[in-house]
Design a protein around this motif. Sequence first.
Motif, PDB file in Angstrom:
ATOM      1  N   SER A  39       0.912  -1.260  -0.155  1.00 53.78           N
ATOM      2  CA  SER A  39      -0.130  -0.009  -0.011  1.00 53.78           C
ATOM      3  C   SER A  39       0.876   1.355   0.062  1.00 53.78           C
ATOM      4  CB  SER A  39      -0.786   0.149   1.213  1.00 53.78           C
ATOM      5  OG  SER A  39      -0.131   0.365   2.386  1.00 53.78           O
ATOM      6  N   TRP A  40       0.195   2.263  -0.410  1.00 58.45           N
ATOM      7  CA  TRP A  40       1.124   3.647  -0.747  1.00 58.45           C
ATOM      8  C   TRP A  40       1.520   4.072   0.959  1.00 58.45           C
ATOM      9  CZ3 TRP A  40       3.167   5.035  -5.076  1.00 58.45           C
ATOM     10  CH2 TRP A  40       2.394   4.737  -6.077  1.00 58.45           C
ATOM     11  N   LEU A  41       0.556   3.838   1.833  1.00 62.02           N
ATOM     12  CA  LEU A  41       0.897   4.118   3.146  1.00 62.02           C
ATOM     13  C   LEU A  41       2.131   3.551   3.813  1.00 62.02           C
ATOM     14  CD1 LEU A  41       0.139   6.471   5.252  1.00 62.02           C
ATOM     15  CD2 LEU A  41      -1.604   4.470   6.444  1.00 62.02           C
ATOM     16  N   VAL A  42       1.981   2.232   3.681  1.00 62.56           N
ATOM     17  CA  VAL A  42       3.043   1.494   4.094  1.00 62.56           C
ATOM     18  C   VAL A  42       4.480   1.776   3.390  1.00 62.56           C
ATOM     19  CG1 VAL A  42       4.063  -0.979   4.379  1.00 62.56           C
ATOM     20  CG2 VAL A  42       1.808  -0.477   4.931  1.00 62.56           C
ATOM     21  N   ALA A  74       7.832   3.321   5.213  1.00 63.39           N
ATOM     22  CA  ALA A  74       9.169   2.800   4.742  1.00 63.39           C
ATOM     23  C   ALA A  74       9.929   3.672   4.231  1.00 63.39           C
ATOM     24  CB  ALA A  74       9.119   1.509   3.910  1.00 63.39           C
ATOM     25  N   TRP A  75       9.561   4.530   3.454  1.00 66.43           N
ATOM     26  CA  TRP A  75      10.213   5.811   2.730  1.00 66.43           C
ATOM     27  C   TRP A  75      10.806   6.586   3.609  1.00 66.43           C
ATOM     28  CZ3 TRP A  75      10.311   5.969  -2.454  1.00 66.43           C
ATOM     29  CH2 TRP A  75      10.654   7.176  -3.464  1.00 66.43           C
ATOM     30  N   GLU A  76      10.166   7.063   4.784  1.00 60.56           N
ATOM     31  CA  GLU A  76      10.624   7.658   5.749  1.00 60.56           C
ATOM     32  C   GLU A  76      11.709   7.189   6.666  1.00 60.56           C
ATOM     33  OE1 GLU A  76      10.034  11.220   5.750  1.00 60.56           O
ATOM     34  OE2 GLU A  76       9.157  10.546   3.789  1.00 60.56           O
ATOM     35  N   GLY A 124       6.333  16.419  -1.734  1.00 58.47           N
ATOM     36  CA  GLY A 124       5.708  15.981  -3.068  1.00 58.47           C
ATOM     37  C   GLY A 124       4.951  14.568  -3.310  1.00 58.47           C
ATOM     38  N   PHE A 125       5.905  13.572  -2.494  1.00 58.85           N
ATOM     39  CA  PHE A 125       5.364  12.223  -2.613  1.00 58.85           C
ATOM     40  C   PHE A 125       4.306  12.272  -1.674  1.00 58.85           C
ATOM     41  CE2 PHE A 125       6.427   7.875  -0.886  1.00 58.85           C
ATOM     42  CZ  PHE A 125       5.893   7.205  -1.907  1.00 58.85           C
ATOM     43  N   ILE A 126       4.107  12.783  -0.466  1.00 59.45           N
ATOM     44  CA  ILE A 126       3.021  12.535   0.348  1.00 59.45           C
ATOM     45  C   ILE A 126       1.804  13.213  -0.199  1.00 59.45           C
ATOM     46  CG2 ILE A 126       3.521  14.431   1.880  1.00 59.45           C
ATOM     47  CD1 ILE A 126       1.999  11.097   2.780  1.00 59.45           C
ATOM     48  N   LEU A 127       2.031  14.496  -0.874  1.00 58.02           N
ATOM     49  CA  LEU A 127       0.969  14.998  -1.766  1.00 58.02           C
ATOM     50  C   LEU A 127       0.341  14.037  -2.721  1.00 58.02           C
ATOM     51  CD1 LEU A 127       2.148  18.639  -1.746  1.00 58.02           C
ATOM     52  CD2 LEU A 127       0.399  17.676  -0.527  1.00 58.02           C
ATOM     53  N   GLY A 128       1.118  13.389  -3.430  1.00 54.44           N
ATOM     54  CA  GLY A 128       0.919  12.530  -4.290  1.00 54.44           C
ATOM     55  C   GLY A 128       0.038  11.328  -3.575  1.00 54.44           C
ATOM     56  N   VAL A 129       0.554  10.568  -2.552  1.00 53.16           N
ATOM     57  CA  VAL A 129      -0.119   9.562  -1.934  1.00 53.16           C
ATOM     58  C   VAL A 129      -1.658  10.245  -1.800  1.00 53.16           C
ATOM     59  CG1 VAL A 129      -0.253   8.283   0.262  1.00 53.16           C
ATOM     60  CG2 VAL A 129       1.805   8.438  -1.068  1.00 53.16           C
ATOM     61  N   ILE A 130      -1.649  11.518  -1.145  1.00 52.36           N
ATOM     62  CA  ILE A 130      -2.997  11.918  -0.523  1.00 52.36           C
ATOM     63  C   ILE A 130      -3.830  12.174  -1.837  1.00 52.36           C
ATOM     64  CG2 ILE A 130      -4.164  13.993   0.219  1.00 52.36           C
ATOM     65  CD1 ILE A 130      -1.707  14.391   1.950  1.00 52.36           C
ATOM     66  N   ALA A 131      -3.369  12.536  -3.093  1.00 51.64           N
ATOM     67  CA  ALA A 131      -4.127  12.846  -4.279  1.00 51.64           C
ATOM     68  C   ALA A 131      -4.654  11.622  -4.920  1.00 51.64           C
ATOM     69  CB  ALA A 131      -3.239  13.446  -5.395  1.00 51.64           C
ATOM     70  N   ALA A 168       1.451  11.899 -10.980  1.00 50.20           N
ATOM     71  CA  ALA A 168       2.539  11.536 -11.361  1.00 50.20           C
ATOM     72  C   ALA A 168       3.714  12.357 -11.226  1.00 50.20           C
ATOM     73  CB  ALA A 168       2.496  11.130 -13.209  1.00 50.20           C
ATOM     74  N   LEU A 169       3.528  13.673 -11.519  1.00 45.62           N
ATOM     75  CA  LEU A 169       4.578  14.777 -11.076  1.00 45.62           C
ATOM     76  C   LEU A 169       5.059  14.710  -9.595  1.00 45.62           C
ATOM     77  CD1 LEU A 169       3.808  17.857 -13.152  1.00 45.62           C
ATOM     78  CD2 LEU A 169       5.867  16.307 -13.454  1.00 45.62           C
ATOM     79  N   LEU A 170       3.914  14.570  -8.815  1.00 41.99           N
ATOM     80  CA  LEU A 170       4.136  14.419  -7.222  1.00 41.99           C
ATOM     81  C   LEU A 170       4.874  13.414  -6.745  1.00 41.99           C
ATOM     82  CD1 LEU A 170       0.555  15.933  -6.259  1.00 41.99           C
ATOM     83  CD2 LEU A 170       2.852  17.055  -5.948  1.00 41.99           C
ATOM     84  N   LEU A 171       4.597  12.330  -7.413  1.00 40.69           N
ATOM     85  CA  LEU A 171       5.219  10.801  -7.250  1.00 40.69           C
ATOM     86  C   LEU A 171       6.602  11.072  -7.427  1.00 40.69           C
ATOM     87  CD1 LEU A 171       2.702   8.072  -7.950  1.00 40.69           C
ATOM     88  CD2 LEU A 171       3.190   8.798  -5.681  1.00 40.69           C
ATOM     89  N   PHE A 172       7.024  11.590  -8.889  1.00 44.62           N
ATOM     90  CA  PHE A 172       8.242  11.931  -9.368  1.00 44.62           C
ATOM     91  C   PHE A 172       9.224  12.782  -8.146  1.00 44.62           C
ATOM     92  CE2 PHE A 172      11.356  13.977 -12.303  1.00 44.62           C
ATOM     93  CZ  PHE A 172      12.028  12.700 -12.555  1.00 44.62           C
ATOM     94  N   ALA A 173       8.431  13.774  -7.486  1.00 48.80           N
ATOM     95  CA  ALA A 173       9.328  14.617  -7.012  1.00 48.80           C
ATOM     96  C   ALA A 173       9.733  13.960  -5.696  1.00 48.80           C
ATOM     97  CB  ALA A 173       8.363  15.909  -6.206  1.00 48.80           C
ATOM     98  N   GLY A 174       9.040  12.826  -5.122  1.00 49.59           N
ATOM     99  CA  GLY A 174       9.791  12.110  -4.162  1.00 49.59           C
ATOM    100  C   GLY A 174      10.834  11.201  -4.899  1.00 49.59           C
ATOM    101  N   ALA A 175      10.821  10.709  -6.119  1.00 48.17           N
ATOM    102  CA  ALA A 175      11.889  10.030  -6.639  1.00 48.17           C
ATOM    103  C   ALA A 175      13.004  10.832  -6.729  1.00 48.17           C
ATOM    104  CB  ALA A 175      11.240   9.508  -7.942  1.00 48.17           C
ATOM    105  N   VAL A 176      13.011  12.092  -7.094  1.00 53.72           N
ATOM    106  CA  VAL A 176      13.819  12.982  -7.481  1.00 53.72           C
ATOM    107  C   VAL A 176      14.816  13.040  -6.226  1.00 53.72           C
ATOM    108  CG1 VAL A 176      14.438  15.389  -7.832  1.00 53.72           C
ATOM    109  CG2 VAL A 176      12.977  14.223  -9.478  1.00 53.72           C
ATOM    110  N   GLY A 177      14.284  13.264  -5.080  1.00 56.56           N
ATOM    111  CA  GLY A 177      14.658  13.573  -3.592  1.00 56.56           C
ATOM    112  C   GLY A 177      15.545  12.235  -3.332  1.00 56.56           C
ATOM    113  N   LYS A 178      14.917  11.194  -3.369  1.00 53.55           N
ATOM    114  CA  LYS A 178      15.476   9.823  -2.704  1.00 53.55           C
ATOM    115  C   LYS A 178      16.523   9.426  -3.667  1.00 53.55           C
ATOM    116  CE  LYS A 178      13.403   8.349   0.333  1.00 53.55           C
ATOM    117  NZ  LYS A 178      13.691   8.934   1.514  1.00 53.55           N
ATOM    118  N   SER A 179      16.121   9.420  -4.993  1.00 56.76           N
ATOM    119  CA  SER A 179      17.309   9.000  -5.892  1.00 56.76           C
ATOM    120  C   SER A 179      18.491  10.130  -6.347  1.00 56.76           C
ATOM    121  CB  SER A 179      16.579   8.326  -7.143  1.00 56.76           C
ATOM    122  OG  SER A 179      16.036   7.206  -6.906  1.00 56.76           O
ATOM    123  N   ALA A 180      18.026  11.405  -5.674  1.00 56.20           N
ATOM    124  CA  ALA A 180      19.226  12.482  -5.660  1.00 56.20           C
ATOM    125  C   ALA A 180      19.318  12.739  -7.143  1.00 56.20           C
ATOM    126  CB  ALA A 180      20.623  11.862  -5.413  1.00 56.20           C
TER     127      ALA A 180
END
Length: 671
Positions: A148-151, A155-157, A193-200, A233-245
């Motif tokens: 699930s996106w919440l789990v 884990a992401w955090e 961005g990632f959490i906003l994407g999950v909320i969306a 998609a953009l919000l999820l990608f924002a999280g990926a940009v941070g985590k994957s530098a």
Amino acid sequence: MSHDILIPLIIAFPLAGFLVTAAIGRRLGLDAFWIPVGAVVASWVVAMIVVAAALTGAEPYGEHGYGVELWQWIPLHGTDSPTGTSAISAGLFVDGLTAALLIVVTTIGMLVHVYSIGYMRHDPGYWRFFAYLNLFMVSMLLLVLADSWLVLFVAWELVGLCSYLLIGFWYRRRSAAEASKKAFIVNRVGDVGFILGVIAIFINTGTLSIRDSIGVLTSETLVAFPIPVAIIALLLFAGAVGKSAQFPLHVWLPDAMEGPTPVSALIHAATMVNAGVYMVARANPIFASAPEVMTFVAGIGIFTAILAASIAMTQTDIKRVLAYSTLSQLGYMFAALGVGAFTAAIFHLMTHGFFKGLLFLGSGSVIHAVHEEQDMRKMGGLAKKIPHTYWTMLIGAVAIAGIPPLAGFFSKDEILGEAFKLHFEWVWAIGIVVAIMTAFYMFRLIGLTFWGESRVDPAVEPKIHESPPTMTIPLWLLAIPSIVLGVVLTWPGPPLGPLFGIEASGPLHTWLHGVFEPGLELLGHHAEPYQLFGIDGALIGASVAVAVGGMLAAWRLFGVELGPLRRSGRPEEVRSLTTRVPALYRASVNKWWFDDLNHVIFVVIGGFLARAAAWFDARVVDGIVNGIGTVTRRSGGGLSQIQTGRVQNYALGIALGLIAMAGSYLVIAAR
């Protein structure tokens, strides 16, 4: 044993290792490693059993994977969910994509734990280091297995927390403490961005199940959402940009090298930084539903690839060269995701995990040999003194350069080839430039570190020695997949299959077909016959040619000693080349001034604005509030003087009031 038990055990073993080591590790002293290392080995064994079942489609996995619900987490009373979901579950899920990541995470994690036994042996925080490593394994495995996106977000955090703890492990060192804070803060930017994407996603679908929400968001019958899929998609990608530098949140990863080298290998080369790639790959139908976002992903990825490669060309710290190399290779992966080559991205994630883990652990062995020196200008001539480290790092360098038949050749070539054939010629062209730069800076690293004459401090020179077996054995175990993994994951597919008259897809394509089929159908991508003597062969030839060109250029400038091939370095030619392009050289050395730009924007300008806001708050806002209070207090103080408590005074006041009222009445009546 039931797979309902086996899958949770993958996480349970390192979790138990963390808890026990954190509780009693200090008392165990140098024997503290047995519990966390044993826990990770047990997790690896269970993971391989699960992986084997998942990749062969055995029961209960089948073609589409298998999920385990641990508990009902959050009830959803009164919600109108298109999926009919009544609660958010905490569950785990395994399919081909999960299995591929489990291979990388558990194998490299286990080898890094073993390597750390020798590398961290004399550190006073020995037990604490292993406890943190186990906690990281828990976090990363939970991220990969989340259903699930919440789990996934939890884990992401947790992964971010472990990164903070391990980068700042030597917290008494100011640079390490600052690097850990920098990584933590920069990642929080992307995580917003990632959490906003999950909320969306929840607003649109009424569920946080990854599989169910993707099914709803990409359904042809449900096209009118409160929040457009492209925004999600953009919000999820924002999280990926941070985590994957990725650019512009790439600045934290090079500074993360302040942590111990095993941390660099485990978190910042082989596993954690792949979280963003994994998440985008998992959400491939969402991104495929927004082609314009995919083009943006490809652009960010390939720009990061060439930006980081240009910086790696001039760095002198051995770990920072590898850090910028990681940024560049992650850029390749995002470019592949952006063009729709999802399998190629995961292929490169797997091969890169092994050869980059090898290179980082090899750099740790070099640093260990020269007594904590990381400047390559103070090395040289180490090939004969630490041969195990040299040969394994050479294998890693050849692999990342993309020379066949090593693993990096297959995965990098598939990314470039798919980009060209899917009509992203600009991605292919920039990728080719990055390929030659990669080969050059990696063999520059090998040349400065191992070839030529020694530049090691004379006081350290006699003490240089090879690392203990606990460090060299993991190097060789990582070198093996760096050599053969490309062949194993593609045989009998291209490019080797057609040489033997075999036309088939490799195992990796089979494993990931069901995961990526929905996204590929949305994009309209279809497999084309492989042309060994056509376009595919030409693309392979170009890719290999530029890699060889980069290697030869580095050999010419930095020398080599390999049997009959003997050549001394040419420092004067290196200086001559740098003076011809002084602006580019300064930009590369100074990392294109991104750290300076961030300092100006967020520290200087941001600090000025913060001080101005503080002054406005203290002088204006507080002044108004305090002024009103002062006036009120003083007015009350003045009026309080008439409260004497004497009846005579009150009677006099009443009389004066009556006289005033009567006088006023008479004046008005007279008019």
